[in-house]
Design a protein around this motif. Structure first.
Motif, PDB file in Angstrom:
ATOM      1  N   ASP A 232     -31.650  21.081  20.244  1.00  0.00           N
ATOM      2  CA  ASP A 232     -32.863  20.563  19.224  1.00  0.00           C
ATOM      3  C   ASP A 232     -33.897  20.373  19.830  1.00  0.00           C
ATOM      4  OD1 ASP A 232     -31.570  22.039  17.075  1.00  0.00           O
ATOM      5  OD2 ASP A 232     -31.757  20.768  16.309  1.00  0.00           O
ATOM      6  N   LEU A 233     -35.446  21.223  19.963  1.00  0.00           N
ATOM      7  CA  LEU A 233     -35.917  20.829  20.072  1.00  0.00           C
ATOM      8  C   LEU A 233     -37.769  20.620  19.218  1.00  0.00           C
ATOM      9  CD1 LEU A 233     -36.875  22.389  23.406  1.00  0.00           C
ATOM     10  CD2 LEU A 233     -35.837  19.997  23.053  1.00  0.00           C
ATOM     11  N   VAL A 234     -38.440  19.294  19.014  1.00  0.00           N
ATOM     12  CA  VAL A 234     -39.435  19.841  18.016  1.00  0.00           C
ATOM     13  C   VAL A 234     -40.954  19.762  18.752  1.00  0.00           C
ATOM     14  CG1 VAL A 234     -38.541  18.701  16.293  1.00  0.00           C
ATOM     15  CG2 VAL A 234     -39.903  16.901  17.612  1.00  0.00           C
ATOM     16  N   SER A 235     -41.814  20.322  18.801  1.00  0.00           N
ATOM     17  CA  SER A 235     -43.095  20.159  19.722  1.00  0.00           C
ATOM     18  C   SER A 235     -44.006  20.183  18.899  1.00  0.00           C
ATOM     19  CB  SER A 235     -42.633  21.368  20.670  1.00  0.00           C
ATOM     20  OG  SER A 235     -42.243  22.046  21.015  1.00  0.00           O
ATOM     21  N   ARG A 236     -45.537  19.618  19.933  1.00  0.00           N
ATOM     22  CA  ARG A 236     -46.601  19.153  19.686  1.00  0.00           C
ATOM     23  C   ARG A 236     -47.415  20.457  20.280  1.00  0.00           C
ATOM     24  NH1 ARG A 236     -50.124  16.636  21.478  1.00  0.00           N
ATOM     25  NH2 ARG A 236     -51.928  15.669  20.104  1.00  0.00           N
ATOM     26  N   GLU A 248     -44.525  22.383  16.218  1.00  0.00           N
ATOM     27  CA  GLU A 248     -43.073  23.938  15.728  1.00  0.00           C
ATOM     28  C   GLU A 248     -41.211  23.154  16.223  1.00  0.00           C
ATOM     29  OE1 GLU A 248     -44.196  26.216  19.191  1.00  0.00           O
ATOM     30  OE2 GLU A 248     -45.726  27.517  18.477  1.00  0.00           O
ATOM     31  N   ALA A 249     -40.334  24.227  15.949  1.00  0.00           N
ATOM     32  CA  ALA A 249     -39.559  23.537  16.209  1.00  0.00           C
ATOM     33  C   ALA A 249     -38.050  24.529  16.439  1.00  0.00           C
ATOM     34  CB  ALA A 249     -38.265  23.407  15.016  1.00  0.00           C
ATOM     35  N   GLU A 250     -37.778  24.748  17.298  1.00  0.00           N
ATOM     36  CA  GLU A 250     -36.880  25.542  18.296  1.00  0.00           C
ATOM     37  C   GLU A 250     -34.641  25.458  18.820  1.00  0.00           C
ATOM     38  OE1 GLU A 250     -38.207  27.209  21.404  1.00  0.00           O
ATOM     39  OE2 GLU A 250     -38.855  25.561  22.434  1.00  0.00           O
ATOM     40  N   SER A 251     -34.096  25.583  18.699  1.00  0.00           N
ATOM     41  CA  SER A 251     -33.441  25.493  19.569  1.00  0.00           C
ATOM     42  C   SER A 251     -33.375  26.518  20.808  1.00  0.00           C
ATOM     43  CB  SER A 251     -31.920  25.871  18.617  1.00  0.00           C
ATOM     44  OG  SER A 251     -30.566  25.411  18.171  1.00  0.00           O
ATOM     45  N   VAL A 252     -32.283  25.277  21.762  1.00  0.00           N
ATOM     46  CA  VAL A 252     -32.245  25.965  23.057  1.00  0.00           C
ATOM     47  C   VAL A 252     -30.565  25.927  23.491  1.00  0.00           C
ATOM     48  CG1 VAL A 252     -34.301  26.071  23.748  1.00  0.00           C
ATOM     49  CG2 VAL A 252     -33.685  24.146  24.141  1.00  0.00           C
ATOM     50  N   TYR A 253     -30.068  26.374  24.516  1.00  0.00           N
ATOM     51  CA  TYR A 253     -29.288  26.246  25.017  1.00  0.00           C
ATOM     52  C   TYR A 253     -29.404  25.707  26.751  1.00  0.00           C
ATOM     53  CZ  TYR A 253     -26.502  28.391  21.494  1.00  0.00           C
ATOM     54  OH  TYR A 253     -26.463  28.799  20.267  1.00  0.00           O
ATOM     55  N   SER A 254     -30.459  24.952  26.961  1.00  0.00           N
ATOM     56  CA  SER A 254     -30.871  23.818  28.172  1.00  0.00           C
ATOM     57  C   SER A 254     -31.931  23.488  28.468  1.00  0.00           C
ATOM     58  CB  SER A 254     -30.478  25.012  29.398  1.00  0.00           C
ATOM     59  OG  SER A 254     -31.265  25.909  29.848  1.00  0.00           O
ATOM     60  N   HIS A 272     -41.514  17.582  33.161  1.00  0.00           N
ATOM     61  CA  HIS A 272     -42.949  18.619  33.791  1.00  0.00           C
ATOM     62  C   HIS A 272     -42.240  19.553  32.968  1.00  0.00           C
ATOM     63  CE1 HIS A 272     -45.563  17.645  37.267  1.00  0.00           C
ATOM     64  NE2 HIS A 272     -44.006  17.051  37.004  1.00  0.00           N
ATOM     65  N   GLY A 273     -41.154  20.193  32.864  1.00  0.00           N
ATOM     66  CA  GLY A 273     -40.679  21.376  32.176  1.00  0.00           C
ATOM     67  C   GLY A 273     -40.719  20.995  30.611  1.00  0.00           C
ATOM     68  N   LEU A 274     -40.041  19.532  30.139  1.00  0.00           N
ATOM     69  CA  LEU A 274     -41.286  19.517  28.382  1.00  0.00           C
ATOM     70  C   LEU A 274     -42.559  19.839  28.138  1.00  0.00           C
ATOM     71  CD1 LEU A 274     -38.095  17.114  28.063  1.00  0.00           C
ATOM     72  CD2 LEU A 274     -37.877  19.069  27.125  1.00  0.00           C
ATOM     73  N   LYS A 275     -43.412  19.320  28.933  1.00  0.00           N
ATOM     74  CA  LYS A 275     -44.686  20.084  28.426  1.00  0.00           C
ATOM     75  C   LYS A 275     -45.668  20.983  29.328  1.00  0.00           C
ATOM     76  CE  LYS A 275     -48.493  17.057  29.016  1.00  0.00           C
ATOM     77  NZ  LYS A 275     -49.434  15.857  29.563  1.00  0.00           N
ATOM     78  N   THR A 276     -45.464  21.856  28.824  1.00  0.00           N
ATOM     79  CA  THR A 276     -45.749  23.242  29.332  1.00  0.00           C
ATOM     80  C   THR A 276     -47.396  23.372  28.737  1.00  0.00           C
ATOM     81  OG1 THR A 276     -45.098  24.676  27.635  1.00  0.00           O
ATOM     82  CG2 THR A 276     -44.136  24.470  29.656  1.00  0.00           C
ATOM     83  N   ARG A 293     -48.356  22.310  24.691  1.00  0.00           N
ATOM     84  CA  ARG A 293     -47.272  22.401  23.899  1.00  0.00           C
ATOM     85  C   ARG A 293     -46.327  21.329  24.782  1.00  0.00           C
ATOM     86  NH1 ARG A 293     -44.042  26.714  24.615  1.00  0.00           N
ATOM     87  NH2 ARG A 293     -44.502  27.896  22.500  1.00  0.00           N
ATOM     88  N   GLU A 294     -45.945  19.954  23.677  1.00  0.00           N
ATOM     89  CA  GLU A 294     -45.367  18.736  24.333  1.00  0.00           C
ATOM     90  C   GLU A 294     -44.068  18.433  23.149  1.00  0.00           C
ATOM     91  OE1 GLU A 294     -47.335  15.197  25.582  1.00  0.00           O
ATOM     92  OE2 GLU A 294     -48.957  16.265  24.869  1.00  0.00           O
ATOM     93  N   SER A 295     -43.098  18.618  23.788  1.00  0.00           N
ATOM     94  CA  SER A 295     -41.471  19.132  22.992  1.00  0.00           C
ATOM     95  C   SER A 295     -40.715  17.536  23.642  1.00  0.00           C
ATOM     96  CB  SER A 295     -40.959  19.941  23.830  1.00  0.00           C
ATOM     97  OG  SER A 295     -41.194  21.379  23.821  1.00  0.00           O
ATOM     98  N   ARG A 296     -39.791  17.355  22.642  1.00  0.00           N
ATOM     99  CA  ARG A 296     -39.548  16.497  22.387  1.00  0.00           C
ATOM    100  C   ARG A 296     -37.923  16.591  22.149  1.00  0.00           C
ATOM    101  NH1 ARG A 296     -42.105  14.749  25.989  1.00  0.00           N
ATOM    102  NH2 ARG A 296     -43.496  12.368  25.915  1.00  0.00           N
TER     103      ARG A 296
END
Length: 381
Positions: A232-236, A248-254, A272-276, A293-296
């Motif tokens: 589960d990721l939460v993104s600003r 935003e909130a999303e669920s990914v598998y990797s 790098h992958g968590l900031k796009t 988009r910065e995800s955690r």
């Protein structure tokens, strides 16, 4: 598909179909299941010559009922010693692997290493194997299509073969069902099946299993697979130009490890992958603008999957290109820095317990701050 007769030693095997769309290695694995002669030991006589792994079937002009001769010795069945102890190092290689708990290998059926690595990776997850064991041969409801059902059954059966065999397994049926469900894995170039991306195979198989598998408690398949592999990721999402900000909130598998000229370690690639950056319409500006988009990570699965993103699209040549840059990675990955504040708060106590246990192992003094902290280790276990 022509049907041939194989003569091996004193035995004759009639009515063997040859799928001429597959490489000769696939035919050799068929003979391996019949005779026990490994493909690398087989010499199949065709038109006075020997069938090679890269032979084009169309050049042989095979006819129905044609007799072929095979030369080769089968693996010997090792007899148990009559008396005395037996040491692992004295066993044949195949039995050593079984004694040490190693899984059987998978034959490469012609550029199928991407598929074999995916199967072996997922085969190492005991909870997934347990769910597959209870999967029925009958098509289930909930909109499960026949192709997805067949691929799930093939996955279950292949895992069973890997668990029961000490010899390499030829995943022929799984490969057929994978290509039936996802035709992109049947792409050919110059009449040879193309190499494919392991991450794409893994993603498609995970998706299929999330649609078909259910637990003993009738838990929805998607929820079960999410517990095992979902992140589960939460993104600003922020636009510096307009000042707009949303979450935003999303669920990914990797998690993606993006590789560039300044990435030398897995930790940097994940960062790098968590900031796009993305481009979309800004309501306040009335036109497209650049957003960051910065995800955690807000929730972690039992098994964390990390993809090294080594392919990119070269516009000048209009094709995929591979990034060969070396990227180091640790034996133990700590993703605490990539977690949300909420998840970090949950992880603080168990992380301290682990640090104290590590300190105690090396004889360092551990200070107990509260009486309740003595029972924390039992709680997290």
């Amino acid at each position: 598909m022509p049907t041939v007769c194989i003569k091996w030693q004193k035995q004759v095997f009639p009515g063997i179909e040859i799928d001429t769309s597959q490489p000769p290695m696939v035919f050799k694995t068929q003979l391996y299941t019949l005779t026990g002669v490994p493909p690398e030991r087989q010499k199949i006589m065709v038109k006075g010559g020997i069938l090679k792994d890269d032979t084009d079937w169309s050049t042989l002009g095979l006819k129905d009922g044609q007799k072929l001769m095979m030369i080769g010795t089968a693996d010997e069945i090792v007899k148990a010693p009559e008396k005395g102890p037996v040491f692992v190092e004295d066993l044949p290689e195949e039995e050593q692997a079984a004694a040490l708990g190693h899984s059987a290998g998978l034959y490469n059926l012609g550029n199928t290493c991407y598929m074999n690595s995916t199967l072996q990776c997922l085969h190492s997850v005991p909870e997934l194997k347990s769910a597959l064991l209870s999967y029925s041969d009958n098509v289930r409801g909930n909109g499960v299509d026949q192709a997805s059902h067949s691929l799930t059954v093939a996955t279950r059966n292949t895992f069973g073969e890997l668990d029961q065999s000490v010899r390499p397994v030829a995943p022929l049926h799984f490969l057929q069902m994978l290509r039936k469900k996802y035709p992109q894995f049947a792409q050919q170039q110059n009449n040879v099946y193309m190499q494919q991306d392991a991450e794409e195979c893994w993603t498609q198989l995970i998706y299929t299993l999330s649609q078909t598998l259910t637990s003993e408690a009738s838990e929805p398949a998607a929820a079960q697979m999410k517990e095992l592999f979902g992140i589960d990721l939460v993104s600003r999402v922020h636009c510096a130009e307009s000042g707009e900000e949303s979450s935003e909130a999303e669920s990914v598998y990797s998690l993606k490890c993006h590789i560039s000229h300044d990435v030398n370690h897995l930790h940097e690639g994940l960062k790098h992958g968590l900031k796009t950056e993305l481009e979309k319409v800004s309501p306040s500006l009335g036109r497209t603008a650049i957003y960051t988009r910065e995800s955690r990570i807000n929730e972690l699965p039992r098994y964390l999957t990390v993809q090294f993103v080594r392919f990119f699209w070269k516009r000048e040549s209009n094709q995929k290109a591979k990034i060969l840059r070396k990227v180091d990675y640790p034996l133990e990955l700590d993703v605490y820095d990539f977690c949300s504040d909420e998840l970090k708060l949950k992880l603080q106590t168990p992380r301290q317990v682990l640090r104290d246990a590590e300190s105690a192992k090396f004889g360092l003094k551990v200070e107990v701050k509260t009486s309740s902290s003595q029972n924390i280790e039992g709680v997290i276990n």
